[in-house]
Design an enzyme around this catalytic site. Structure first.
Site, mmCIF file in Angstrom:
data_model
loop_
_atom_site.group_PDB
_atom_site.id
_atom_site.type_symbol
_atom_site.label_atom_id
_atom_site.label_comp_id
_atom_site.label_asym_id
_atom_site.label_seq_id
_atom_site.Cartn_x
_atom_site.Cartn_y
_atom_site.Cartn_z
ATOM 1 N N ARG A 21 60.354 -16.123 -11.211
ATOM 2 C CA ARG A 21 60.783 -14.790 -11.680
ATOM 3 C C ARG A 21 62.300 -14.699 -11.798
ATOM 4 N NH1 ARG A 21 58.303 -9.497 -9.008
ATOM 5 N NH2 ARG A 21 58.906 -10.499 -7.049
ATOM 6 N N LYS A 67 53.153 -5.935 -12.089
ATOM 7 C CA LYS A 67 53.260 -4.470 -12.130
ATOM 8 C C LYS A 67 54.522 -4.024 -12.876
ATOM 9 C CE LYS A 67 53.181 -4.203 -7.583
ATOM 10 N NZ LYS A 67 53.033 -5.650 -7.234
ATOM 11 N N ARG A 118 54.760 -11.991 2.420
ATOM 12 C CA ARG A 118 54.495 -10.853 1.524
ATOM 13 C C ARG A 118 53.012 -10.793 1.141
ATOM 14 N NH1 ARG A 118 59.078 -12.165 -2.614
ATOM 15 N NH2 ARG A 118 58.260 -10.460 -3.882
ATOM 16 N N ARG A 143 65.897 -12.902 -7.258
ATOM 17 C CA ARG A 143 65.892 -12.010 -6.092
ATOM 18 C C ARG A 143 65.953 -12.817 -4.799
ATOM 19 N NH1 ARG A 143 60.997 -7.886 -6.845
ATOM 20 N NH2 ARG A 143 60.738 -8.456 -4.675
HETATM 21 P P1 ADP Z 1 55.330 -7.316 -9.658
HETATM 22 O O1 ADP Z 1 56.128 -6.140 -10.174
HETATM 23 O O2 ADP Z 1 53.876 -7.013 -9.550
HETATM 24 O O3 ADP Z 1 55.897 -7.876 -8.387
HETATM 25 P P2 ADP Z 1 56.401 -8.730 -11.987
HETATM 26 O O4 ADP Z 1 56.083 -7.835 -13.116
HETATM 27 O O5 ADP Z 1 57.808 -8.811 -11.555
HETATM 28 O O6 ADP Z 1 55.422 -8.468 -10.735
HETATM 29 O O7 ADP Z 1 55.884 -10.197 -12.409
HETATM 30 C C1 ADP Z 1 56.059 -11.319 -11.531
HETATM 31 C C2 ADP Z 1 56.445 -12.561 -12.356
HETATM 32 O O8 ADP Z 1 55.337 -12.963 -13.145
HETATM 33 C C3 ADP Z 1 57.596 -12.319 -13.324
HETATM 34 O O9 ADP Z 1 58.349 -13.506 -13.398
HETATM 35 C C4 ADP Z 1 56.888 -12.001 -14.629
HETATM 36 O O10 ADP Z 1 57.688 -12.345 -15.764
HETATM 37 C C5 ADP Z 1 55.652 -12.877 -14.545
HETATM 38 N N1 ADP Z 1 54.465 -12.290 -15.183
HETATM 39 C C6 ADP Z 1 54.150 -10.976 -15.283
HETATM 40 N N2 ADP Z 1 52.965 -10.825 -15.936
HETATM 41 C C7 ADP Z 1 52.515 -12.077 -16.210
HETATM 42 C C8 ADP Z 1 51.341 -12.600 -16.879
HETATM 43 N N3 ADP Z 1 50.385 -11.786 -17.351
HETATM 44 N N4 ADP Z 1 51.220 -13.938 -16.993
HETATM 45 C C9 ADP Z 1 52.182 -14.773 -16.509
HETATM 46 N N5 ADP Z 1 53.308 -14.351 -15.878
HETATM 47 C C10 ADP Z 1 53.474 -13.013 -15.730
HETATM 48 P P1 ADP Z 2 57.058 -7.329 -5.113
HETATM 49 O O1 ADP Z 2 56.207 -6.586 -6.085
HETATM 50 O O2 ADP Z 2 57.464 -8.670 -5.607
HETATM 51 O O3 ADP Z 2 56.478 -7.373 -3.741
HETATM 52 P P2 ADP Z 2 58.851 -5.041 -4.676
HETATM 53 O O4 ADP Z 2 60.126 -4.901 -5.403
HETATM 54 O O5 ADP Z 2 57.776 -4.088 -4.969
HETATM 55 O O6 ADP Z 2 58.415 -6.555 -4.918
HETATM 56 O O7 ADP Z 2 59.122 -4.995 -3.104
HETATM 57 C C1 ADP Z 2 60.116 -5.789 -2.490
HETATM 58 C C2 ADP Z 2 60.146 -5.488 -1.006
HETATM 59 O O8 ADP Z 2 60.561 -4.132 -0.800
HETATM 60 C C3 ADP Z 2 58.818 -5.608 -0.279
HETATM 61 O O9 ADP Z 2 58.547 -6.930 0.143
HETATM 62 C C4 ADP Z 2 59.031 -4.658 0.902
HETATM 63 O O10 ADP Z 2 59.842 -5.255 1.899
HETATM 64 C C5 ADP Z 2 59.853 -3.540 0.272
HETATM 65 N N1 ADP Z 2 58.993 -2.445 -0.266
HETATM 66 C C6 ADP Z 2 58.896 -2.063 -1.563
HETATM 67 N N2 ADP Z 2 58.035 -1.050 -1.685
HETATM 68 C C7 ADP Z 2 57.553 -0.785 -0.444
HETATM 69 C C8 ADP Z 2 56.601 0.135 0.084
HETATM 70 N N3 ADP Z 2 55.948 1.013 -0.704
HETATM 71 N N4 ADP Z 2 56.364 0.096 1.420
HETATM 72 C C9 ADP Z 2 56.998 -0.768 2.238
HETATM 73 N N5 ADP Z 2 57.891 -1.670 1.806
HETATM 74 C C10 ADP Z 2 58.178 -1.685 0.473
#
Ligand code: ADP
Ligand code: ADP
Ligand code: ZN
Length: 213
Positions: free
Chosen positions: A127, A13, A171, A160
């Site tokens: 990541r 995302k 998660r 992170r």
């Molecule tokens: P989210 O915001 O949904 O948690 P991220 O955008 O941070 O996810 O992506 C999670 C990890 O996967 C990061 O290390 C990112 O560089 C990698 N990633 C994102 N899109 C892809 C893809 N299409 N194929 C492989 N790795 C990806």
């Molecule tokens: P990822 O896409 O890898 O799960 P985020 O940065 O979106 O990472 O979220 C990291 C953490 O922050 C989540 O595991 C949760 O604890 C908290 N968090 C983020 N967004 C929300 C939300 N909309 N509701 C509840 N918790 C959240």
């Protein structure tokens, strides 16, 4: 354009949000980034949220809804926004609908990046995120041009605290139990679009822009 990026943790995302920011010139609203900034600033809200985040649990709805209410009221959201990582529960989705209807706006599209659980662990453990702008890279699948340096702002890339194999499980459980029910909610609203998030970053971007055109 009012958009939402939807999907499991690590689905891509944040990575795709960067392309939407450039294309539509609208801000990305990541509740995760906002919470991490509050932790760095050591605010009461940040310190409270940290306990949940470190365990891979969702932060309580009341905290999150308060954050979004304030953020959507800021002037840079007038032309639209990209929600990333919000909403994650039905209560948050209902609160968002109410907030947006009070503002006289609606969601244009919810873009779901579908990635099976088996691929999520590798994505999250590899990541690297920018400590300055939050941009996301991957040591293997999406490496930065220079090691440990952000392509966008030159900030230092870090791991992170919650990106470890243990929290990924909780998660993912939180995602399946509390967030996945939103698929039905947004499908009924007629705005839900599913994309194959296992493709390369650039292919997912192309599919996403296609879905929005
Ligand atoms: P989210 O915001 O949904 O948690 P991220 O955008 O941070 O996810 O992506 C999670 C990890 O996967 C990061 O290390 C990112 O560089 C990698 N990633 C994102 N899109 C892809 C893809 N299409 N194929 C492989 N790795 C990806
Ligand atoms: P990822 O896409 O890898 O799960 P985020 O940065 O979106 O990472 O979220 C990291 C953490 O922050 C989540 O595991 C949760 O604890 C908290 N968090 C983020 N967004 C929300 C939300 N909309 N509701 C509840 N918790 C959240
Ligand atoms: Zn950066």
């Amino acid at each position: 354009m009012n958009l939402m990026l939807f999907g499991a943790p690590g689905a891509g995302k944040g990575t795709q949000a960067k392309f939407l920011i450039e294309k539509y010139n609208i801000p990305q609203i990541s509740t995760g980034d906002i919470l991490r900034a509050a932790i760095v600033e050591k605010t009461d809200m940040g310190m409270e949220a940290k306990k949940f985040m470190d365990e891979g649990k969702l932060v309580p709805d009341s905290t999150i809804i308060g954050i979004i209410k304030d953020r959507l009221a800021e002037s840079d959201c007038k032309e639209g926004f990209i929600l990333d990582g919000f909403p994650r529960t039905l209560a948050q989705a209902v609160a968002l609908s109410e907030l947006m209807s009070n503002m006289g706006i609606s969601l244009d599209k919810v873009i779901s990046l579908n990635v099976p659980d088996e691929l999520i662990v590798g994505r999250i453990t590899g990541r690297r995120v920018c400590s300055k702008c939050g941009a996301s890279f991957h040591v293997e699948f999406n490496p930065s041009k220079k090691e440990d340096e952000c392509d966008y702002c030159g900030g230092e890339l870090i791991i992170r605290k919650d990106d470890n194999a243990e929290t990924v499980i909780s998660r993912l459980n939180a995602y399946h139990d509390q967030t996945a029910p939103l698929i039905d909610f947004y499908t009924k609203m007629g705005v839900f679009v599913e994309l194959d998030g296992t493709k390369d970053v650039s292919e997912v971007t192309a599919d996403m822009l296609n879905a929005l055109s």
